[in-house]
Write a protein that holds these residues in place. Structure first.
Motif, PDB file in Angstrom:
ATOM      1  N   ARG A  31       0.804  -1.232   0.000  1.00 52.75           N
ATOM      2  CA  ARG A  31       0.000   0.000   0.000  1.00 52.75           C
ATOM      3  C   ARG A  31       0.836   1.281   0.000  1.00 52.75           C
ATOM      4  O   ARG A  31       0.534   2.190  -0.779  1.00 52.75           O
ATOM      5  CB  ARG A  31      -0.978  -0.021   1.168  1.00 52.75           C
ATOM      6  N   PRO A  32       1.890   1.393   0.812  1.00 52.94           N
ATOM      7  CA  PRO A  32       2.671   2.638   0.791  1.00 52.94           C
ATOM      8  C   PRO A  32       3.315   2.939  -0.568  1.00 52.94           C
ATOM      9  O   PRO A  32       3.525   4.109  -0.906  1.00 52.94           O
ATOM     10  CB  PRO A  32       3.749   2.410   1.852  1.00 52.94           C
ATOM     11  N   PHE A  33       3.600   1.921  -1.360  1.00 54.27           N
ATOM     12  CA  PHE A  33       4.240   2.136  -2.656  1.00 54.27           C
ATOM     13  C   PHE A  33       3.261   2.702  -3.680  1.00 54.27           C
ATOM     14  O   PHE A  33       3.676   3.303  -4.662  1.00 54.27           O
ATOM     15  CB  PHE A  33       4.879   0.839  -3.159  1.00 54.27           C
ATOM     16  N   PHE A  34       1.976   2.494  -3.456  1.00 54.10           N
ATOM     17  CA  PHE A  34       0.955   3.065  -4.325  1.00 54.10           C
ATOM     18  C   PHE A  34       0.566   4.475  -3.890  1.00 54.10           C
ATOM     19  O   PHE A  34       0.152   5.286  -4.709  1.00 54.10           O
ATOM     20  CB  PHE A  34      -0.309   2.201  -4.314  1.00 54.10           C
ATOM     21  N   GLY A  35       0.635   4.740  -2.592  1.00 54.10           N
ATOM     22  CA  GLY A  35       0.221   6.037  -2.074  1.00 54.10           C
ATOM     23  C   GLY A  35      -1.236   6.320  -2.353  1.00 54.10           C
ATOM     24  O   GLY A  35      -2.083   5.409  -2.365  1.00 54.10           O
ATOM     25  N   ASP A  36      -1.545   7.592  -2.627  1.00 57.36           N
ATOM     26  CA  ASP A  36      -2.926   8.026  -2.867  1.00 57.36           C
ATOM     27  C   ASP A  36      -3.500   7.515  -4.188  1.00 57.36           C
ATOM     28  O   ASP A  36      -4.690   7.676  -4.442  1.00 57.36           O
ATOM     29  CB  ASP A  36      -3.012   9.553  -2.852  1.00 57.36           C
ATOM     30  N   ASN A  37      -2.663   6.939  -5.011  1.00 63.90           N
ATOM     31  CA  ASN A  37      -3.113   6.411  -6.295  1.00 63.90           C
ATOM     32  C   ASN A  37      -3.949   5.131  -6.129  1.00 63.90           C
ATOM     33  O   ASN A  37      -4.771   4.808  -6.978  1.00 63.90           O
ATOM     34  CB  ASN A  37      -1.896   6.137  -7.197  1.00 63.90           C
ATOM     35  N   LEU A  38      -3.770   4.430  -5.033  1.00 68.32           N
ATOM     36  CA  LEU A  38      -4.439   3.145  -4.826  1.00 68.32           C
ATOM     37  C   LEU A  38      -5.895   3.325  -4.414  1.00 68.32           C
ATOM     38  O   LEU A  38      -6.207   4.073  -3.489  1.00 68.32           O
ATOM     39  CB  LEU A  38      -3.707   2.332  -3.749  1.00 68.32           C
ATOM     40  N   ILE A  39      -6.772   2.601  -5.085  1.00 67.46           N
ATOM     41  CA  ILE A  39      -8.186   2.569  -4.720  1.00 67.46           C
ATOM     42  C   ILE A  39      -8.470   1.307  -3.912  1.00 67.46           C
ATOM     43  O   ILE A  39      -9.136   1.358  -2.887  1.00 67.46           O
ATOM     44  CB  ILE A  39      -9.083   2.627  -5.977  1.00 67.46           C
ATOM     45  N   ALA A  40      -7.948   0.158  -4.379  1.00 64.85           N
ATOM     46  CA  ALA A  40      -8.204  -1.117  -3.696  1.00 64.85           C
ATOM     47  C   ALA A  40      -7.146  -2.135  -4.077  1.00 64.85           C
ATOM     48  O   ALA A  40      -6.571  -2.070  -5.160  1.00 64.85           O
ATOM     49  CB  ALA A  40      -9.587  -1.643  -4.069  1.00 64.85           C
ATOM     50  N   LEU A  41      -6.926  -3.072  -3.167  1.00 64.45           N
ATOM     51  CA  LEU A  41      -6.108  -4.257  -3.440  1.00 64.45           C
ATOM     52  C   LEU A  41      -6.974  -5.476  -3.141  1.00 64.45           C
ATOM     53  O   LEU A  41      -7.544  -5.575  -2.053  1.00 64.45           O
ATOM     54  CB  LEU A  41      -4.864  -4.292  -2.547  1.00 64.45           C
TER      55      LEU A  41
END
Length: 182
Positions: A31-41
């Motif tokens: 999650r930290p590597f995606f930052g604010d770009n991540l919506i869901a995993l």
């Protein structure tokens, strides 16, 4: 034949009840590597289906706001030992592999709105809800792994028709509101 597939061994094992917690741990690390770009995993693939025999490779599906941003920051994922494979045959995807020659993780990243997200989630949820289909899939994978232990391409080809047929059923099933997207 690329190096990743050249020395890879196909092994299908019984379901491991630790796979969901292993997914959660890997998702937390990513999650930290995606930052604010991540919506869901999401946990997808055979390891996400309880009681389904699988190759011991966790598949993660990342849904992002911008795929271009993931492409630009591919090298950031190397800190977690993920190697980029680009689209790897699916347009609109950024694909990463961890572990070599036998991968421990696959990370499939799609931009929000991609039809591929629904395809993956519907297939997973269909297998979760239809134990007969999951049992058929496990039997097919076990048979193919025995036949093509050292030939990943033939193993994949052997599953292709079955997967396409069940994906069509899963998408129809999902169209009636049956998939969870979790």
């Amino acid at each position: 034949m690329n190096e990743m597939k050249k020395h890879r061994t196909i092994v299908v094992i019984p379901y491991n009840p630790e796979w969901p917690s292993q997914f959660e741990a890997e998702a937390a690390a990513l999650r930290p590597f995606f930052g604010d770009n991540l919506i869901a995993l999401h946990h997808i693939g055979s390891t996400s289906v309880p009681r389904l025999a699988a190759k011991p490779t966790l598949d993660l599906l990342g849904v992002v706001k911008s795929l271009a941003l993931v492409t630009e920051t591919r090298s950031n994922f190397e800190a977690l030992e993920y190697k980029s494979r680009g689209a790897f045959g699916i347009e609109g995807r950024e694909f990463f592999v961890k572990g070599s020659p036998n991968p421990t993780h696959h990370l499939h990243v799609f931009e929000e709105g991609s039809a591929e997200i629904l395809r993956h989630l519907a297939f997973r949820d269909y297998l979760r809800a239809h134990s007969k289909a999951a049992q058929e899939y496990a039997a097919l994978k076990t048979k193919l792994a025995a036949l093509y232990k050292l030939d990943p391409l033939r193993y994949q080809e052997g599953k292709s028709d079955w997967i396409k047929r069940v994906e069509r059923q899963a998408l129809e099933w999902a169209a009636h509101g049956n998939y969870t997207s979790k």
